[in-house]
Design a protein around this motif. Structure first.
Motif: not given
Length: 86
Positions: A3-5, A11-18, A24-27
């Motif tokens: 979920x939310x992948x 958002x991860x490249x901008x420094x945000x995200x999960x 790792x837990x969700x994966x």
């Protein structure tokens, strides 16, 4: 796919995200859910006899039920308070 992948990838490249640990837990959970060798153990019901009986005094000879009072303490206090108001 977790979920939310999609949002996380955006958002991860901008420094945000999960949080990395949460991602790792969700994966791991997604990998377990899609693994054909993992079987979910379902709840099949109660494991023993039903402990509830209609009348407790019939179930055990050494159990004595509390006597039933015609009025509860709240009802008694309410009647006393109503009488003192009049």
């Amino acid at each position: 796919m977790i979920p939310f992948e999609r949002l996380h990838r955006l958002a991860a490249p901008r420094g945000d995200g999960l949080h990395p640990e949460l991602a790792a837990l969700l994966h791991r959970r997604a990998a377990i859910a899609t693994d054909p060798t993992v079987v979910e153990i379902g709840y099949s019901g109660q494991s023993g006899p039903n402990p509830a009986t209609p009348d407790i005094s019939q179930a055990h000879s050494n159990v004595v039920p509390f006597p039933k009072s015609p009025k509860t303490a709240c009802e008694k206090n309410a009647s006393i308070n109503n009488a003192s108001i009049r």
